[in-house]
Design a protein around this motif. Structure first.
Motif, PDB file in Angstrom:
ATOM      1  N   LEU A 170      38.910  34.785   5.526  1.00  0.00           N
ATOM      2  CA  LEU A 170      39.484  34.581   6.987  1.00  0.00           C
ATOM      3  C   LEU A 170      40.400  35.541   7.480  1.00  0.00           C
ATOM      4  O   LEU A 170      40.179  36.291   8.482  1.00  0.00           O
ATOM      5  CB  LEU A 170      40.293  33.194   6.993  1.00  0.00           C
ATOM      6  CG  LEU A 170      40.756  32.735   8.280  1.00  0.00           C
ATOM      7  CD1 LEU A 170      39.358  32.579   9.393  1.00  0.00           C
ATOM      8  CD2 LEU A 170      41.578  31.621   8.184  1.00  0.00           C
ATOM      9  N   PHE A 171      41.284  36.234   6.452  1.00  0.00           N
ATOM     10  CA  PHE A 171      42.205  37.362   6.928  1.00  0.00           C
ATOM     11  C   PHE A 171      41.546  38.556   7.219  1.00  0.00           C
ATOM     12  O   PHE A 171      41.564  39.266   8.215  1.00  0.00           O
ATOM     13  CB  PHE A 171      43.218  37.576   5.831  1.00  0.00           C
ATOM     14  CG  PHE A 171      44.236  36.651   6.326  1.00  0.00           C
ATOM     15  CD1 PHE A 171      45.221  36.690   7.329  1.00  0.00           C
ATOM     16  CD2 PHE A 171      44.675  35.725   5.393  1.00  0.00           C
ATOM     17  CE1 PHE A 171      46.245  36.027   7.308  1.00  0.00           C
ATOM     18  CE2 PHE A 171      45.660  34.972   5.488  1.00  0.00           C
ATOM     19  CZ  PHE A 171      46.709  34.982   6.608  1.00  0.00           C
ATOM     20  N   VAL A 172      40.432  38.951   6.262  1.00  0.00           N
ATOM     21  CA  VAL A 172      39.604  40.060   6.460  1.00  0.00           C
ATOM     22  C   VAL A 172      38.666  39.982   7.690  1.00  0.00           C
ATOM     23  O   VAL A 172      38.509  41.021   8.298  1.00  0.00           O
ATOM     24  CB  VAL A 172      38.765  40.301   5.155  1.00  0.00           C
ATOM     25  CG1 VAL A 172      37.597  41.337   5.442  1.00  0.00           C
ATOM     26  CG2 VAL A 172      39.548  40.733   4.046  1.00  0.00           C
ATOM     27  N   MET A 227      39.474  38.374  10.674  1.00  0.00           N
ATOM     28  CA  MET A 227      40.173  38.223  11.870  1.00  0.00           C
ATOM     29  C   MET A 227      40.782  39.791  11.847  1.00  0.00           C
ATOM     30  O   MET A 227      41.037  40.204  13.123  1.00  0.00           O
ATOM     31  CB  MET A 227      41.299  37.320  11.526  1.00  0.00           C
ATOM     32  CG  MET A 227      40.843  36.092  11.659  1.00  0.00           C
ATOM     33  SD  MET A 227      42.062  34.534  11.172  1.00  0.00           S
ATOM     34  CE  MET A 227      43.009  34.899  12.858  1.00  0.00           C
ATOM     35  N   MET A 228      41.210  40.427  10.796  1.00  0.00           N
ATOM     36  CA  MET A 228      41.933  41.703  10.750  1.00  0.00           C
ATOM     37  C   MET A 228      40.962  42.915  11.087  1.00  0.00           C
ATOM     38  O   MET A 228      41.522  43.891  11.529  1.00  0.00           O
ATOM     39  CB  MET A 228      42.883  41.912   9.653  1.00  0.00           C
ATOM     40  CG  MET A 228      43.926  40.729   9.652  1.00  0.00           C
ATOM     41  SD  MET A 228      45.104  41.097   8.123  1.00  0.00           S
ATOM     42  CE  MET A 228      45.676  42.593   8.488  1.00  0.00           C
ATOM     43  N   VAL A 271      40.643  31.917   2.207  1.00  0.00           N
ATOM     44  CA  VAL A 271      41.737  32.543   3.059  1.00  0.00           C
ATOM     45  C   VAL A 271      41.673  34.160   3.123  1.00  0.00           C
ATOM     46  O   VAL A 271      41.948  34.568   4.148  1.00  0.00           O
ATOM     47  CB  VAL A 271      43.159  32.025   2.554  1.00  0.00           C
ATOM     48  CG1 VAL A 271      44.287  32.562   3.204  1.00  0.00           C
ATOM     49  CG2 VAL A 271      43.195  30.554   2.657  1.00  0.00           C
ATOM     50  N   LEU A 272      41.154  34.605   1.914  1.00  0.00           N
ATOM     51  CA  LEU A 272      41.030  36.281   1.890  1.00  0.00           C
ATOM     52  C   LEU A 272      39.943  36.477   3.053  1.00  0.00           C
ATOM     53  O   LEU A 272      40.107  37.385   3.721  1.00  0.00           O
ATOM     54  CB  LEU A 272      40.951  36.684   0.940  1.00  0.00           C
ATOM     55  CG  LEU A 272      40.438  38.229   0.440  1.00  0.00           C
ATOM     56  CD1 LEU A 272      41.600  39.079   0.943  1.00  0.00           C
ATOM     57  CD2 LEU A 272      40.108  38.614  -0.792  1.00  0.00           C
ATOM     58  N   VAL A 317      34.721  33.489  12.134  1.00  0.00           N
ATOM     59  CA  VAL A 317      35.966  32.833  11.728  1.00  0.00           C
ATOM     60  C   VAL A 317      35.471  31.587  11.744  1.00  0.00           C
ATOM     61  O   VAL A 317      36.104  30.884  10.843  1.00  0.00           O
ATOM     62  CB  VAL A 317      37.057  32.953  12.782  1.00  0.00           C
ATOM     63  CG1 VAL A 317      38.378  32.282  12.769  1.00  0.00           C
ATOM     64  CG2 VAL A 317      37.507  34.580  13.096  1.00  0.00           C
TER      65      VAL A 317
END
Length: 204
Positions: free
Chosen positions: A71-73, A75-76, A68-69, A29
Motif C-alpha cells: 500500500l505504501f509503495v 501510494m508513494m 501495508v508495504l 490502492v
C-alpha cells in the motif's frame, strides 16, 4: 445450519469476492485494500478449522507487513500502471500454464483425500487432537525438533536475500558529504583539533 457453518460460508464468500476485486479493480490502492480484506477472511477460515497459529501469522506477516508495504509503495511511488498492464498479454500464456499446473495439483490433493481417506492415517507425524495439545504447541514441537536445521537454513536464506537486496539497490551519489565512522573513531587529539595562527589585522 449451525453457527460455524454460517460463518464458514460468510468468510468464504467475502474472501472469494474480495479476491476477484483485487484483480478487477482499476485503482491499485483499492486492489491492496481488497487484498487485506481477503487475508482477514482467510484468517477467519483458519480459526474455524482450529489453526489459530496460521491465522495470526497471516494477519501479522501478510496484513501487517506485506500488504501495508504494498500500500505504501503504491501510494508513494509514481508507477505507470497503464504501461505495466500493456505487457500483460505477452506473459498470459505462461501464467495460464502455471495456473493449470496449480489447479491440477489442488485437484489431485483434494481427490486423493476424498477417495482415499486412509491416506491420512499413513502420516508419520499426525496432528494430535486439540483436547490433548494445542495447534501452536504441536507445530512448535515439530518445527523446533525434527525440522530445526531446515528452519535455521530458511532464516539464513532470508538473511542473504535481504543483504543482497540492500547491496543491489545501494547507490553512492557523488559530491555528498558522508559520515565515516572508522575515521571518527581512529582520530587523535592532534588530528581532531586544527590550530590556526591568525596575524593581527587578518582575521575575519
Amino acid at each position: 445450519m449451525g453457527l460455524q457453518t454460517l460463518f464458514f460460508y460468510l468468510f468464504a464468500f467475502v474472501a472469494v469476492a474480495s479476491a476477484f476485486m483485487v484483480i478487477s479493480a482499476r485503482n491499485p490502492v483499492y486492489s491492496v485494500l481488497f487484498l487485506i480484506l481477503t487475508f482477514f477472511n482467510a484468517a477467519g477460515l483458519f480459526l474455524l478449522t482450529g489453526a489459530e497459529f496460521l491465522a495470526l501469522i497471516l494477519l501479522v506477516v501478510y496484513v501487517g507487513a506485506v500488504a501495508v508495504l504494498f500500500l505504501f509503495v503504491v501510494m508513494m511511488l509514481d508507477v505507470d500502471f497503464a504501461e505495466l498492464r500493456a505487457g500483460v498479454m505477452e506473459y498470459a500464456p505462461v501464467g495460464f500454464l502455471v495456473g493449470i499446473v496449480l489447479a491440477a495439483e489442488l485437484i489431485i490433493v483434494v481427490a486423493g483425500s476424498v477417495f482415499s481417506p486412509e491416506i491420512a492415517k499413513t502420516v508419520s507425524m499426525p496432528i494430535p487432537p486439540l483436547s490433548e495439545r494445542q495447534n501452536t504447541q504441536a507445530l512448535g514441537d515439530v518445527l523446533y525438533t525434527h525440522y530445526v536445521y531446515f528452519f535455521q537454513i530458511a532464516g539464513l536464506v532470508l538473511l542473504v536475500a535481504m543483504i543482497g537486496a540492500i547491496v543491489l539497490t545501494l547507490r553512492h551519489r557523488q559530491n555528498i558529504k558522508r559520515q565515516n565512522i572508522a575515521e571518527q573513531v581512529a582520530r587523535t587529539p592532534a588530528t581532531a583539533v586544527e590550530v590556526v595562527k591568525v596575524k593581527p589585522g587578518q582575521g575575519v
